[in-house]
Design a protein around this motif. Structure first.
Motif, PDB file in Angstrom:
ATOM      1  N   TRP A 244      -4.914  15.015  10.307  1.00  0.00           N
ATOM      2  CA  TRP A 244      -4.550  13.708   9.772  1.00  0.00           C
ATOM      3  C   TRP A 244      -3.740  13.894   8.486  1.00  0.00           C
ATOM      4  N   GLN A 245      -2.735  13.033   8.313  1.00  0.00           N
ATOM      5  CA  GLN A 245      -1.934  13.071   7.099  1.00  0.00           C
ATOM      6  C   GLN A 245      -1.649  11.648   6.632  1.00  0.00           C
ATOM      7  N   ASN A 246      -1.413  11.506   5.348  1.00  0.00           N
ATOM      8  CA  ASN A 246      -0.923  10.234   4.823  1.00  0.00           C
ATOM      9  C   ASN A 246       0.565  10.129   5.149  1.00  0.00           C
ATOM     10  N   VAL A 247       0.917   9.110   5.944  1.00  0.00           N
ATOM     11  CA  VAL A 247       2.299   9.049   6.424  1.00  0.00           C
ATOM     12  C   VAL A 247       3.035   7.817   5.919  1.00  0.00           C
ATOM     13  N   GLY A 248       2.459   7.084   4.983  1.00  0.00           N
ATOM     14  CA  GLY A 248       3.157   5.903   4.501  1.00  0.00           C
ATOM     15  C   GLY A 248       2.723   5.505   3.114  1.00  0.00           C
ATOM     16  N   LYS A 249       3.467   4.563   2.543  1.00  0.00           N
ATOM     17  CA  LYS A 249       3.145   3.998   1.241  1.00  0.00           C
ATOM     18  C   LYS A 249       3.115   2.480   1.386  1.00  0.00           C
ATOM     19  N   LEU A 250       2.040   1.888   0.876  1.00  0.00           N
ATOM     20  CA  LEU A 250       1.831   0.453   1.022  1.00  0.00           C
ATOM     21  C   LEU A 250       1.506  -0.142  -0.339  1.00  0.00           C
ATOM     22  N   ARG A 251       2.118  -1.273  -0.642  1.00  0.00           N
ATOM     23  CA  ARG A 251       1.836  -1.956  -1.907  1.00  0.00           C
ATOM     24  C   ARG A 251       1.137  -3.279  -1.613  1.00  0.00           C
ATOM     25  N   ASN A 252      -0.027  -3.474  -2.212  1.00  0.00           N
ATOM     26  CA  ASN A 252      -0.756  -4.734  -2.124  1.00  0.00           C
ATOM     27  C   ASN A 252      -0.779  -5.381  -3.500  1.00  0.00           C
ATOM     28  N   LYS A 253      -0.503  -6.651  -3.549  1.00  0.00           N
ATOM     29  CA  LYS A 253      -0.587  -7.371  -4.812  1.00  0.00           C
ATOM     30  C   LYS A 253      -0.945  -8.825  -4.524  1.00  0.00           C
ATOM     31  N   GLY A 254      -1.579  -9.444  -5.503  1.00  0.00           N
ATOM     32  CA  GLY A 254      -1.982 -10.827  -5.302  1.00  0.00           C
ATOM     33  C   GLY A 254      -2.684 -11.377  -6.521  1.00  0.00           C
TER      34      GLY A 254
END
Length: 317
Positions: free
Chosen positions: A11-21
């Motif tokens: 398994w690898q980290n394959v993305g970048k996600l930004r959460n804001k609210g």
């Protein structure tokens, strides 16, 4: 991976996600008198996420719900620059009508200029009554390149409000839960309107299908669709207002309870999920049948939330 590791994948980290609210909570004491009080608790949340990057510079990642063995299409997409877990398919543009065709000297029908042709994608010559998709790439024919983001299960805003009252020895509280703007992928509706199958019950909307005497622009003819295609007709607004719970209680006067050596005795009745106001045509708009964040708000006949009634007593000695 090295053979000595004993593994052939990792398994690898394959993305970048930004959460804001932002979340706002408000607690108020509206009335506070000796024999009557009223308080309110209100909260509202706004959240947005954006996929910033995928592995190796990819622009998107497709996912398949696979709710039926005959269903092989990708129906979700995580696209860089958009919210994760978006629904993916064709944009519904009504139904082909007789006015979309020219009639030749021999009575044959040909599509008028500017009307996109779905024949190659459908595997048969298009005719009045067939489902129509929007030609997003403008090449005049419907292909898989005309698929796009057609919805997302993430609501625009959501929250709840609770009001609590106390009148003499009676207490009453109720909570309303709300969600606005999220879409629901109604796969059950898609599956149960495929009238080509003919040997199973259909949803009632199929009765309004296109026929020679009923030029419906909402429901294709009995054989006028591409089996298991996902298109925006089955992506529905999942906004709702639900009475989450309501409780009514009565506390017996201590002049009575102390005679039996009880400091406090409260009787109560609680009901949960009494009603839900929504335009969603399925059983329940608050649904998610897939554990993956790539496939939110998926409904293939999910069992609705049950009404629950509870009666009880609270005793303090």
């Amino acid at each position: 991976l090295a053979l000595v590791s004993g593994f052939d994948s990792q398994w690898q980290n394959v993305g970048k996600l930004r959460n804001k609210g932002i979340e706002v909570t408000l607690n108020t004491v509206n009335i506070n008198k000796r024999n009557f009080s009223w308080t309110t608790d209100f909260n509202i949340s706004f959240i947005r996420n954006e996929l910033l990057a995928l592995a190796d510079g990819a622009d998107y990642l497709l996912a398949r719900s696979g709710f039926n063995s005959n269903f092989s299409s990708y129906d979700y997409i995580a696209q860089v620059g958009s919210a994760i877990g978006s629904m993916y398919g064709y944009v519904f543009d009504g139904v082909y009508q007789a006015s979309d065709f020219n009639v030749g000297p021999d009575g044959g029908l040909t599509l008028k200029p500017g009307v996109p042709d779905i024949s190659a994608h459908a595997g048969q010559t298009v005719s009045p009554g067939f489902v129509k998709y929007k030609d997003l790439d403008g090449d005049g024919v419907i292909t898989t390149d005309d698929r796009t983001i057609i919805g997302n299960g993430q609501p625009d805003w959501y929250g709840g409000i609770t009001n609590s009252f106390k009148i003499y020895d009676f207490d009453l509280s109720f909570m309303l839960q709300y969600s606005v703007g999220g879409d629901v992928y109604n796969a059950q509706r898609m599956y149960s309107t495929q009238s080509r199958l003919e040997m199973q019950n259909m949803l009632s909307e199929v009765a309004d299908r296109w026929t020679a005497t009923n030029a419906s622009n909402k429901v294709p003819s009995a054989a006028g669709y591409v089996a298991y295609d996902v298109y925006s007709r089955f992506i529905e607004d999942g906004s709702f207002l639900r009475l989450k719970n309501i409780t009514l209680g009565y506390t017996l006067p201590q002049t009575l309870t102390r005679k039996v050596h009880i400091n406090n005795l409260r009787l109560y009745a609680t009901a949960q999920n009494l009603f839900c106001l929504t335009r969603y045509s399925g059983f329940d708009p608050e649904v998610n049948m897939r554990s993956s964040n790539l496939m939110p708000a998926f409904d293939f006949g999910a069992y609705p939330k049950a009404k629950i009634f509870t009666f009880g007593a609270e005793i303090k000695f």
